[in-house]
Design an enzyme around this catalytic site. Structure first.
Site, mmCIF file in Angstrom:
data_model
loop_
_atom_site.group_PDB
_atom_site.id
_atom_site.type_symbol
_atom_site.label_atom_id
_atom_site.label_comp_id
_atom_site.label_asym_id
_atom_site.label_seq_id
_atom_site.Cartn_x
_atom_site.Cartn_y
_atom_site.Cartn_z
ATOM 1 N N LYS A 263 -6.179 -1.343 49.815
ATOM 2 C CA LYS A 263 -6.566 -0.025 50.333
ATOM 3 C C LYS A 263 -7.488 -0.223 51.533
ATOM 4 O O LYS A 263 -8.530 -0.875 51.426
ATOM 5 C CB LYS A 263 -7.275 0.794 49.239
ATOM 6 C CG LYS A 263 -7.851 2.132 49.746
ATOM 7 C CD LYS A 263 -8.380 3.000 48.621
ATOM 8 C CE LYS A 263 -9.095 4.235 49.175
ATOM 9 N NZ LYS A 263 -9.683 5.078 48.114
ATOM 10 N N ASP A 268 -14.372 6.844 54.028
ATOM 11 C CA ASP A 268 -13.830 7.950 53.243
ATOM 12 C C ASP A 268 -14.841 9.085 53.172
ATOM 13 O O ASP A 268 -15.750 9.076 52.342
ATOM 14 C CB ASP A 268 -13.459 7.469 51.832
ATOM 15 C CG ASP A 268 -12.817 8.570 50.999
ATOM 16 O OD1 ASP A 268 -12.504 9.641 51.565
ATOM 17 O OD2 ASP A 268 -12.634 8.357 49.783
ATOM 18 N N LYS A 275 -16.774 15.090 50.760
ATOM 19 C CA LYS A 275 -17.658 14.566 49.712
ATOM 20 C C LYS A 275 -19.075 15.080 49.939
ATOM 21 O O LYS A 275 -19.427 15.499 51.053
ATOM 22 C CB LYS A 275 -17.688 13.032 49.785
ATOM 23 C CG LYS A 275 -16.427 12.333 49.290
ATOM 24 C CD LYS A 275 -16.607 10.822 49.341
ATOM 25 C CE LYS A 275 -15.343 10.082 48.937
ATOM 26 N NZ LYS A 275 -15.020 10.216 47.511
ATOM 27 N N ASP A 286 -14.765 1.549 51.327
ATOM 28 C CA ASP A 286 -13.447 1.980 50.847
ATOM 29 C C ASP A 286 -12.309 1.143 51.444
ATOM 30 O O ASP A 286 -11.135 1.422 51.204
ATOM 31 C CB ASP A 286 -13.251 3.472 51.131
ATOM 32 C CG ASP A 286 -12.460 4.189 50.040
ATOM 33 O OD1 ASP A 286 -12.351 3.635 48.928
ATOM 34 O OD2 ASP A 286 -11.950 5.288 50.312
ATOM 35 N N ASP A 345 -9.347 14.264 49.151
ATOM 36 C CA ASP A 345 -10.182 13.102 48.812
ATOM 37 C C ASP A 345 -9.433 12.093 47.933
ATOM 38 O O ASP A 345 -9.921 11.001 47.686
ATOM 39 C CB ASP A 345 -11.468 13.575 48.120
ATOM 40 C CG ASP A 345 -12.560 12.522 48.152
ATOM 41 O OD1 ASP A 345 -12.383 11.510 48.867
ATOM 42 O OD2 ASP A 345 -13.586 12.715 47.468
ATOM 43 N N GLU A 347 -7.050 10.228 48.777
ATOM 44 C CA GLU A 347 -6.289 9.725 49.916
ATOM 45 C C GLU A 347 -5.763 8.309 49.707
ATOM 46 O O GLU A 347 -4.730 7.941 50.267
ATOM 47 C CB GLU A 347 -7.161 9.771 51.185
ATOM 48 C CG GLU A 347 -8.123 8.586 51.391
ATOM 49 C CD GLU A 347 -9.191 8.449 50.319
ATOM 50 O OE1 GLU A 347 -9.453 9.431 49.611
ATOM 51 O OE2 GLU A 347 -9.763 7.343 50.184
ATOM 52 N N ARG A 349 -4.345 6.732 47.212
ATOM 53 C CA ARG A 349 -3.011 6.614 46.600
ATOM 54 C C ARG A 349 -1.915 6.974 47.594
ATOM 55 O O ARG A 349 -0.800 6.475 47.498
ATOM 56 C CB ARG A 349 -2.953 7.485 45.336
ATOM 57 C CG ARG A 349 -3.137 8.943 45.587
ATOM 58 C CD ARG A 349 -3.501 9.713 44.314
ATOM 59 N NE ARG A 349 -4.894 9.469 43.907
ATOM 60 C CZ ARG A 349 -5.454 10.003 42.847
ATOM 61 N NH1 ARG A 349 -4.754 10.796 42.048
ATOM 62 N NH2 ARG A 349 -6.719 9.746 42.548
HETATM 63 N N1 BES Z 1 -12.778 6.078 47.493
HETATM 64 C C1 BES Z 1 -12.839 7.029 46.453
HETATM 65 C C2 BES Z 1 -13.097 6.427 45.080
HETATM 66 C C3 BES Z 1 -14.462 5.833 44.847
HETATM 67 C C4 BES Z 1 -15.465 6.589 44.283
HETATM 68 C C5 BES Z 1 -14.713 4.500 45.109
HETATM 69 C C6 BES Z 1 -16.696 6.041 44.038
HETATM 70 C C7 BES Z 1 -15.945 3.949 44.863
HETATM 71 C C8 BES Z 1 -16.940 4.715 44.312
HETATM 72 C C9 BES Z 1 -11.506 7.791 46.372
HETATM 73 O O1 BES Z 1 -10.833 7.967 47.561
HETATM 74 C C10 BES Z 1 -11.824 9.157 45.860
HETATM 75 O O2 BES Z 1 -12.472 9.877 46.571
HETATM 76 N N2 BES Z 1 -11.357 9.453 44.654
HETATM 77 C C11 BES Z 1 -11.589 10.707 44.050
HETATM 78 C C12 BES Z 1 -10.287 11.184 43.474
HETATM 79 C C13 BES Z 1 -10.293 12.607 43.020
HETATM 80 C C14 BES Z 1 -10.391 13.549 44.211
HETATM 81 C C15 BES Z 1 -9.018 12.870 42.251
HETATM 82 C C16 BES Z 1 -12.632 10.516 42.958
HETATM 83 O O3 BES Z 1 -12.631 9.470 42.316
HETATM 84 O O4 BES Z 1 -13.459 11.394 42.799
HETATM 85 ZN ZN ZN Z 2 -11.176 6.598 49.015
HETATM 86 MN MN MN Z 3 -11.416 9.705 48.611
#
Ligand code: BES
Ligand code: ZN
Ligand code: MN
Length: 495
Positions: A263, A268, A275, A286, A345, A347, A349
């Site tokens: 990834k 992000d 966020k 990220d 968010d 993104e 996947r």
């Molecule tokens: N990059 C984040 C995941 C993340 C969160 C990595 C905290 C490291 C620490 C990912 O892109 C994300 O924002 N995921 C969301 C998904 C949700 C919107 C379904 C999440 O985990 O909140």
């Molecule tokens: Zn992310």
């Molecule tokens: Mn994200």
């Protein structure tokens, strides 16, 4: 840090410090420790006794030699009970020993190939790796550089007959640690410098230096290939996206063709589903999966495993803007699958899905492994020190779990629960990119599984261990370089 291997006695090394290991629950010192003790007229045992040194794993102490041997100081590390010795104990002991030597101001250090029970080659690997990882610091952006720094390390084996295997092990350990630190540097560097164009430049430097194949596709070329999910994520960013494909071909016969996908979200922000300030704070990390891919590809020619490896990164930022993808938009993947954006968010996947389509269609990969800081839910499930593993093929999962065990990185398998697949249903498209809050790491895994094209695939959710808020046994807080060592072990393994 310069590494060399010495076959000979440790007590005559002319370094600022020497590092020795001691087992717990033993009446007297053994082998190298006993010899150093004798050379110091029993000072080592005196100090250990006076301090009631337990020699548990991670215990460290030191003493001054007052000129009785050429080295100024002796650092003593605990190895735990002899019968419990593992390579991870050796690795951690070397890490702790090197940190202590550094904090004492040592520039040149000699360390014993700690322990006496496991193969000397593996111990030499673990000692070198642990030492280099433990001593890692990141001061690229500071005016004042860390002035305490170990510049040279001698890995010392008393038995000259083992010189070859120790040299071999130390070299592999050095390559593993060097790769890990390469990833750490990239991740610790800020997103204003590490953007997709920079990652592509790093890939070009690696390709040139390590003689790897390289293709970099820009926005228009990705458009032509139909990477609508990747480009949807990239739509909001001023930074141009890059799709990076590095390839390593072994010189002899290849066993199989593997795609390693990282990834590569260089920042992000969440996109329009922005966020919070707190949630965004460390999102330069990220791209940890991408950094791992670059580090792995760079190390392969030095390890020459008999597998063909393709490193893939769909690199972009995730930013909000007038051009950004909106919640409710429908995007089309390279394989034609349509996806409704439930949350901008989620993104990672999306970018990974197109990279997986590319791995199947263009690379014809026989196996795929993706590494991604994918979900906060995985951090909730496993905490900051353990990656989640998801797989559509248990044999591949088992091989990676075994590699992680050997590498000393924590990885735990989580289930892809079929019934949860309906949580990804969309009213207008083939899938939605998000499901409900519960089981978020699993939903993300199920989404990715749709793009594995029925090939053996493993997904490593490294959101926890890629970047940590506290120092660990193997390095300072910040980027850890997970899961570089696991993946190198896996690619090196004989099966
Ligand atoms: N990059 C984040 C995941 C993340 C969160 C990595 C905290 C490291 C620490 C990912 O892109 C994300 O924002 N995921 C969301 C998904 C949700 C919107 C379904 C999440 O985990 O909140
Ligand atoms: Zn992310
Ligand atoms: Mn994200």
């Amino acid at each position: 840090m310069k590494i060399d291997v010495v076959a000979g006695p440790l007590e005559t090394c002319r370094t600022d410090a020497i590092v020795i290991g001691v087992y717990a629950e033993e009446g007297k010192l053994r082998d190298v420790a006993a010899r150093v003790d004798r050379a110091l007229d029993g000072q080592v045992s005196n100090v250990l006794e006076a301090e009631r040194f337990g020699a548990k794993p991670a215990h460290v102490t030191h003493l001054h030699t007052a000129g009785r041997i050429p080295a100024g100081r002796v650092v003593v590390v605990g190895l735990g009970k002899r019968t419990d010795l593992t390579l991870e104990t050796v690795r951690r002991a070397a890490s702790g020993g090197l940190r202590r030597a550094r904090d004492l101001g040592a520039k040149a250090v000699a360390i014993d190939v700690l322990g006496d029970r496991l193969p000397a080659r593996s111990r030499a690997h673990s000692v070198t790796e642990g030492a280099l990882l433990g001593a890692y610091t990141f001061d690229r952006y500071k005016r004042e550089k860390a002035e305490k720094r170990v510049e040279s390390l001698s890995v010392v084996e008393p038995d000259a007959r083992r010189r070859r295997e120790v040299t071999d092990g130390a070299r592999t350990g050095e390559v593993f640690a060097d790769a890990t630190c390469f990833a750490r540097d990239l991740i610790n560097s800020p997103a204003n410098d590490v953007h997709p164009t920079y990652l592509a430049k790093v890939a070009a430097d690696i390709a040139k230096e390590a003689k790897l194949g390289l293709k970099v596709f820009d926005r228009a070329e990705c458009q032509k290939m139909g990477m609508g999910l990747f480009l949807g994520v990239a739509a909001g960013s001023e930074q141009p996206p890059k799709f990076i494909h590095l390839s390593y071909t072994p010189s002899g016969r290849r066993r199989r063709r593997v795609a390693v996908i990282g990834k590569g979200i260089t920042f992000d922000s969440g996109g329009l589903d922005l966020k919070s300030a707190e949630g965004m704070l460390r999102m330069k990390n990220d791209m940890s999966g991408a950094a791992a891919v670059l580090a792995i590809m760079r190390a392969l020619p030095r390890l020459s495993p008999p597998v063909e490896v393709h490193g893939l990164i769909a690199a972009t930022e995730n930013m909000p803007s007038g051009g950004a993808v909106r919640p409710g938009d429908v995007l089309r993947a390279m394989n034609g699958t349509t996806v409704e954006i439930g949350n901008t968010d989620a993104e990672g996947r999306l970018t990974l899905a197109d990279a997986m389509c590319y791995a199947a269609e263009k690379v014809d990969a026989e196996e795929m492994v993706d590494m991604a800081t994918l979900t906060g839910a995985c951090v909730v499930a496993l905490g900051p020190l353990c990656s989640g593993l998801f797989a559509n093929d248990q044999a591949l999962a088992d091989r990676i779990l075994a590699a992680a065990e050997n590498a000393g990185e924590r990885v735990w398998q989580l289930p892809l629960i079929d019934e949860y697949r309906e949580n990804l249903k969309s009213d207008v498209a083939d899938f939605n990119n998000v499901g409900p809050r519960g089981g978020g790491a699993i939903t993300a895994g199920l989404f990715l599984k749709e793009f594995a094209a029925d090939r053996p695939w493993v997904h490593l959710d490294i959101a926890g261990p890629a970047f940590v808020e506290k120092d660990t046994a193997m390095g300072p807080k910040g980027a850890t370089g997970a899961p570089v060592r696991t993946m190198l072990c896996y690619l090196m393994s004989r099966e």
